[in-house]
Write a protein that holds these residues in place. Structure first.
Motif, PDB file in Angstrom:
ATOM      1  N   TYR A   1     -60.337-103.657  62.053  1.00 36.55           N
ATOM      2  CA  TYR A   1     -60.454-102.549  63.001  1.00 36.55           C
ATOM      3  C   TYR A   1     -61.670-101.687  62.704  1.00 36.55           C
ATOM      4  CZ  TYR A   1     -55.779-103.630  64.715  1.00 36.55           C
ATOM      5  OH  TYR A   1     -54.700-104.257  65.266  1.00 36.55           O
ATOM      6  N   THR A   2     -62.128-101.681  61.452  1.00 33.66           N
ATOM      7  CA  THR A   2     -63.331-100.956  61.068  1.00 33.66           C
ATOM      8  C   THR A   2     -64.331-101.954  60.513  1.00 33.66           C
ATOM      9  OG1 THR A   2     -62.094 -98.939  60.560  1.00 33.66           O
ATOM     10  CG2 THR A   2     -64.297 -99.136  59.626  1.00 33.66           C
TER      11      THR A   2
ATOM     12  N   GLY B   1     -70.115 -95.808  65.776  1.00 35.05           N
ATOM     13  CA  GLY B   1     -69.158 -94.947  66.470  1.00 35.05           C
ATOM     14  C   GLY B   1     -67.829 -95.646  66.676  1.00 35.05           C
ATOM     15  N   SER B   2     -66.937 -94.958  67.387  1.00 34.80           N
ATOM     16  CA  SER B   2     -65.606 -95.480  67.683  1.00 34.80           C
ATOM     17  C   SER B   2     -65.524 -95.893  69.146  1.00 34.80           C
ATOM     18  CB  SER B   2     -64.535 -94.425  67.374  1.00 34.80           C
ATOM     19  OG  SER B   2     -64.517 -94.121  65.993  1.00 34.80           O
ATOM     20  N   TYR B   3     -64.835 -96.989  69.403  1.00 30.34           N
ATOM     21  CA  TYR B   3     -64.727 -97.540  70.750  1.00 30.34           C
ATOM     22  C   TYR B   3     -63.258 -97.804  71.083  1.00 30.34           C
ATOM     23  CZ  TYR B   3     -69.728 -98.429  70.285  1.00 30.34           C
ATOM     24  OH  TYR B   3     -71.085 -98.295  70.100  1.00 30.34           O
ATOM     25  N   SER B   4     -62.889 -97.515  72.332  1.00 27.29           N
ATOM     26  CA  SER B   4     -61.593 -97.922  72.862  1.00 27.29           C
ATOM     27  C   SER B   4     -61.741 -99.313  73.462  1.00 27.29           C
ATOM     28  CB  SER B   4     -61.109 -96.930  73.926  1.00 27.29           C
ATOM     29  OG  SER B   4     -60.828 -95.677  73.357  1.00 27.29           O
TER      30      SER B   4
ATOM     31  N   THR C   1     -56.660-100.492  72.042  1.00 27.10           N
ATOM     32  CA  THR C   1     -56.758-100.279  70.597  1.00 27.10           C
ATOM     33  C   THR C   1     -58.128 -99.715  70.278  1.00 27.10           C
ATOM     34  OG1 THR C   1     -56.436-101.322  68.447  1.00 27.10           O
ATOM     35  CG2 THR C   1     -57.633-102.582  70.100  1.00 27.10           C
ATOM     36  N   GLN C   2     -58.321 -99.311  69.037  1.00 21.59           N
ATOM     37  CA  GLN C   2     -59.563 -98.661  68.627  1.00 21.59           C
ATOM     38  C   GLN C   2     -60.358 -99.567  67.687  1.00 21.59           C
ATOM     39  OE1 GLN C   2     -60.619 -95.591  69.814  1.00 21.59           O
ATOM     40  NE2 GLN C   2     -58.818 -95.783  71.137  1.00 21.59           N
ATOM     41  N   LEU C   3     -61.666 -99.518  67.839  1.00 19.47           N
ATOM     42  CA  LEU C   3     -62.581-100.248  66.977  1.00 19.47           C
ATOM     43  C   LEU C   3     -63.668 -99.284  66.510  1.00 19.47           C
ATOM     44  CD1 LEU C   3     -63.706-102.915  65.775  1.00 19.47           C
ATOM     45  CD2 LEU C   3     -64.949-103.209  67.929  1.00 19.47           C
ATOM     46  N   THR C   4     -63.922 -99.240  65.210  1.00 24.44           N
ATOM     47  CA  THR C   4     -64.921 -98.333  64.644  1.00 24.44           C
ATOM     48  C   THR C   4     -66.036 -99.139  63.992  1.00 24.44           C
ATOM     49  OG1 THR C   4     -63.272 -96.623  64.224  1.00 24.44           O
ATOM     50  CG2 THR C   4     -65.332 -96.467  62.996  1.00 24.44           C
TER      51      THR C   4
ATOM     52  N   ARG D   1     -69.280 -98.677  61.577  1.00 23.37           N
ATOM     53  CA  ARG D   1     -69.821 -97.715  60.622  1.00 23.37           C
ATOM     54  C   ARG D   1     -70.994 -98.335  59.862  1.00 23.37           C
ATOM     55  NH1 ARG D   1     -65.137 -97.866  55.847  1.00 23.37           N
ATOM     56  NH2 ARG D   1     -65.561-100.024  55.173  1.00 23.37           N
TER      57      ARG D   1
END
Length: 309
Positions: A64-65, A124-127, A144-147, A149
């Motif tokens: 997820y990150t 950044g963070s993405y939906s 769901t969320q994907l970050t 970095r």
């Protein structure tokens, strides 16, 4: 199927369609409701409903990150309620208004897409919207969320200082240079995202410090440095390369050393008197110019057995 409606209060009537004793075909089901009042005035209402398979949709990724520069693998399960996969469905992932089609992997038994490149996503963070669709199956969506970095330090390679003089150029391994040398300091630095700053920190023989900013040329960062114009000391100098990216991740190199020396004789030019001049006087004033790349320690005049400073 035929059944009687039951009054449940006031003008409300209902009927429960049996789900166990009667099997409905998939697709459109037509039905008619008949109503009749006490004066035998009939009313008929025709309508339809649809029978489809109930489904579930779950989304998961390889992480997820993610670090910037790593490819994203999108994965999702679009199943029936008995957990068996729905084959031939349309499963998509939408990230930042870009749609990525997901294909079914028979060996892994899920839908996936591994074509999302790090060029597509910035930090950044993405939906991430996952959607599953197939005719006569319940359409599902999942968010769901994907970050993305950047915590990795820049990769610094090929750290060099080339020492130039009038005769030749020497590599950094030849760590002794004349005071008048011009030094080219250069490194190769790479970062998945972007390089923000590259500098060389110089420690002088008396332990003072100064920084040299490097100029970008592709992946090379360099500076030409005139030692004689900037350094007034002789001895051992230490260099350390520092590179950071736009996420403030710093990479610091090991310390490199070189020694500055002065083995060049001063230049002397006699102004007066001219060579082989004869005088009939008791006092003669000698005039001359002396220059040196570094500094003049002292000047002496030897006249016979006499020395004058």
């Amino acid at each position: 199927f035929f059944g009687w409606l039951v009054n449940v209060g006031g003008d409300l009537w209902e009927i429960t369609i049996p789900a166990v004793n009667y099997t409905y075909l998939l697709g459109q089901v037509n039905y008619t409701i008949y109503a009749n009042d006490t004066l035998n005035n009939p009313f008929e209402y025709d309508s339809t409903f649809y029978v489809e398979y109930n489904t579930t949709l779950s989304a998961f990724f390889n992480n997820y990150t993610l670090e910037y520069g790593e490819n994203v693998t999108l994965m999702a399960n679009y199943n029936l309620t008995n957990n068996s996969a729905i084959l031939g469905a349309v499963v998509n992932a939408t990230i930042n208004n870009v749609i990525y089609t997901m294909s079914y992997d028979n060996s892994k038994e899920y839908y996936y897409n591994s074509s999302v490149s790090y060029y597509d996503l910035n930090l950044g963070s993405y939906s991430v919207l996952i959607s599953g669709f197939k005719l006569l199956h319940t359409n599902r969506t999942n968010i769901t969320q994907l970050t993305i970095r950047d915590t990795l330090i820049p990769n610094v390679t090929s750290m060099n200082a080339t020492l130039y003089d009038s005769a030749n150029s020497r590599a950094f391994s030849d760590n002794t240079m004349e005071y008048y040398n011009i030094t080219k300091i250069n490194i190769t630095a790479l970062d998945r995202h972007s390089i923000n700053k590259t500098i060389v920190q110089v420690q002088t023989p008396n332990s003072t410090y100064f920084n040299i900013s490097l100029i970008k040329n592709g992946n090379e960062y360099y500076a030409y440095y005139n030692v004689s114009s900037n350094v007034t000391q002789l001895g051992t100098f230490n260099l350390r390369f520092l590179v950071n990216d736009n996420s403030s991740n710093w990479n610091t190199s090991q310390v490199y050393s070189f020694r500055v020396r002065d083995t060049t004789k001063p230049l002397l030019n006699l102004n007066y008197p001219n060579n082989r001049t004869f005088f009939n006087v008791y006092n003669v004033n000698f005039s001359y110019n002396v220059s040196d790349w570094h500094s003049i320690y002292e000047c002496n005049l030897s006249l016979g057995s006499f020395n004058f400073t």
